[in-house]
Structure formats: C-alpha cells, structure tokens
Scaffold this active site. Sequence first.
Site, mmCIF file in Angstrom:
data_model
loop_
_atom_site.group_PDB
_atom_site.id
_atom_site.type_symbol
_atom_site.label_atom_id
_atom_site.label_comp_id
_atom_site.label_asym_id
_atom_site.label_seq_id
_atom_site.Cartn_x
_atom_site.Cartn_y
_atom_site.Cartn_z
ATOM 1 N N TYR A 67 0.845 -1.198 0.000
ATOM 2 C CA TYR A 67 0.000 0.000 0.000
ATOM 3 C C TYR A 67 0.877 1.243 0.000
ATOM 4 C CZ TYR A 67 -4.284 2.634 0.920
ATOM 5 O OH TYR A 67 -5.355 3.476 0.818
ATOM 6 N N ARG A 223 -21.978 -7.615 -9.471
ATOM 7 C CA ARG A 223 -21.647 -8.904 -10.071
ATOM 8 C C ARG A 223 -22.880 -9.818 -10.080
ATOM 9 N NH1 ARG A 223 -18.946 -11.921 -7.011
ATOM 10 N NH2 ARG A 223 -19.099 -10.629 -5.137
ATOM 11 N N ARG A 225 -24.969 -13.102 -9.334
ATOM 12 C CA ARG A 225 -24.865 -13.991 -8.175
ATOM 13 C C ARG A 225 -26.179 -14.734 -8.004
ATOM 14 N NH1 ARG A 225 -22.925 -9.988 -4.298
ATOM 15 N NH2 ARG A 225 -22.279 -8.997 -6.231
#
Length: 396
Positions: A67, A223, A225
């Site tokens: 990070y 998404r 599903r």
Amino acid sequence: MPFFPTRRLLNELVNRAIVYSHNGDPSKVLTAFSYRPLPPPSPNTVNVKFVLAPINPADLNVIEGVYPAKPTPISYPASSGLGSDNSVFVGGNEGLAQVTEVGQGVSGLEKNDWVIMTKPQIGTWCTTKNVGAEDILKVPQMDGLSEVQAATMTVNPPTAYNMLQEFVSLNEGDWVVQNGANSAVWSLLSLNLRKSCNFASQVGQAVIQIAASRGLKTLNFVRPRDNLEELVNELQNLGATKVLTYDALADKSLRKDLKEWTGGKEIRLGLNCVGGQETTLMARLLGNDAHLVSYGAMSKQPLSLPTSLFIFKNLTSHGFWQSRWYSQKSRDEQKRLMDLLANLMSQGMLKAPSHEVISISAKESDEEAGRKVREVIAKTTGGQHGKKVLLKFSID
C-alpha cells in the site's frame, strides 16, 4: 518468523496492541503484546482509549507492504521490556477512541469525548494510545449515532460523500452511475478479488445512501450472483434507483432503457472501483462533459477508456484517495465533513455497515489474542466473513 514479544505480565501490563515487525501475510505475521499504562500526556497531546477499531482491506495491504501509505514504527522499550532496539508497527488506520487525559495546550477536547483519527496509519489496533491533538477530530455526540457508525466514519462515508461532491455539481434528480455498488472495498491494491469482495467497507452502499439523501438517483452495477434478488432488494431499501448486473452492460437495449429512466437527462458522474472491461462499458453510458472517478481496482485489470469519449464527449477521468483529501484539507474542512456525516448517521440516512465485533479479553494471553486476530483475518480474506469486522479490546 513472526515477532513474538515477551510473556505478558498479568496484573502489571494492562494494555495490548496488535503488531507486526515485518511485512507479510497478515494471518501469519501479526501478533500481540501487552504494555504498561500510558504516562500523562505531554503538551499538545491526549491519551485515548480505543472503543472499536475496524479491520479494513487497506490495513491488510499495509501489512503486506503493497500500500502506498506506510506506518511509522513505534518502540515500547519502557513498557514491554523488549529493549531499545525493538520496534514494531501497530495495525489499523481507522477507529473510535475516547479521551482519557488531556495534555497542556489542548483546547476543544475533554475527558470522555469521542474522537476519530485523521492521521493515516496511526495504529488503531490497540487499547490505549498517546496522540497529537492535531491528528484527531472530536465526534459530535448525537442521539442515534452508534459506536459502530462513529468507528467507521473516517474512510468509506467520506470517500462516498467527496466523490459525489467534488467533481460535478449535481442537483436533485440528477443521476450517478457506479460499479461495485455493493462494494465491499475502496482499497486500491487488494491482492485478490475474493478478499476485496468480502469486506463490508461499503463505499458503494454509502454512495447510494448519501445520494438518496440529496435527491440524486443512482444506476448501480453489481456482479451476477445466486442471491441477486435479495441483493437488489437490499440496495433498493438503502435508496438505489436501479440495480443491474454487469451482464446488462453488453445488452444493446440498455441505452434505450436508460434514456427512458432518466427522461433523456445525461449522466455526468461515474464512480469506478472495478476497472477492466466492465468500467469501459460503463463509461460509454456517460454523457457529455462527464467525469469518471476511480477509487479502486477490484478486478486488478487496467482502466481502459476509448479515445472517442475524450474527443467527442469531453470525458474527464480522475483518481480519488481519501488519505490525500485529509492531507490537503484544513481541520475546519475535515470537521465540517465529519459533522455532516454524523448528522446523516444520527438521522438514519446513513446506516452502520453489517458488522461483527471481535472482543479481545484482557484475560487472554498475548499468544491467544494474537492467534484470535490472525484466525479472524484468515477467515475474512478466505471469504468466510461477509461482514465488516471490528476489534474491541478489554483492559479489565
């Protein structure tokens, strides 16, 4: 090898921190150690006791060493007996704390005030800490504002609010389009999609709620599903206008439907935390002079935008990082934003994320406490936790 400090001296060492001495897999390198009570605060600092501290995706990225923001190592030689050469990094970036002592020269803070951290990577996975008065903000005490809401108001809600506020002047009835609408994460560098999608950081959900509070309408992509209907109902209950899967982006009828939904009004703001082909297709839904703001890359795919969008639609593409916002804004600006978010939360317009609190008891040994945190993180990154996890330390 993980860093294992000396055995905890019960009845003498009453504070605890979750730490690591080198970068690596958080489920392996994290450990715990205890330390003596803090001395009185020096001038311009305060001593605080942490109430709740979330585990965010970016926290794990920091531990992994991938990070951009890096923590400062901290030594505890006087309290831990580890010796002057031993220093560690304390995990955690976000959390709610309560002031226990106020040093000379500090104004506007009193004992028992709630505060949140504004200094990045300050290390919140601990019981107590001495912090600079300039590195924290007082949380306004409001009816209806819970500990969980206050503990999670530093990263995701301001990310959502600022992206809605700073790039396009939006009026009631205007539309915003976003992917990752149930987004579990705002982290730029999560190492795998599963990890990203199973953290309940909920920037996308915060966008929906804040937009709804302003009378804005949202087109939200998620998404595909098995429990899609359940998710759609959940997001609509939060204020989402339309919820579609990424499959709809390839449907030629979408543009016709979109024109009908918006009444022909162009969408001038798009929010992206996915990248890849889904974002390319989503960007084509934006109108003239629109702005696309990217705050994550869950697909780990590059952002690819057609040149025609820049030439013929005058698209502007931005990146957004909340840590940079804090570094560039004054304390007054930071305080105004936190007061605004606290007010939304207290009125029920910005709900607490679905969460689970993991208690670390003072009766547990350092070995037991460290193992508990490592196991929780292993389950979370493995997809077994679908909720936001918060740590709660006991010093009794």
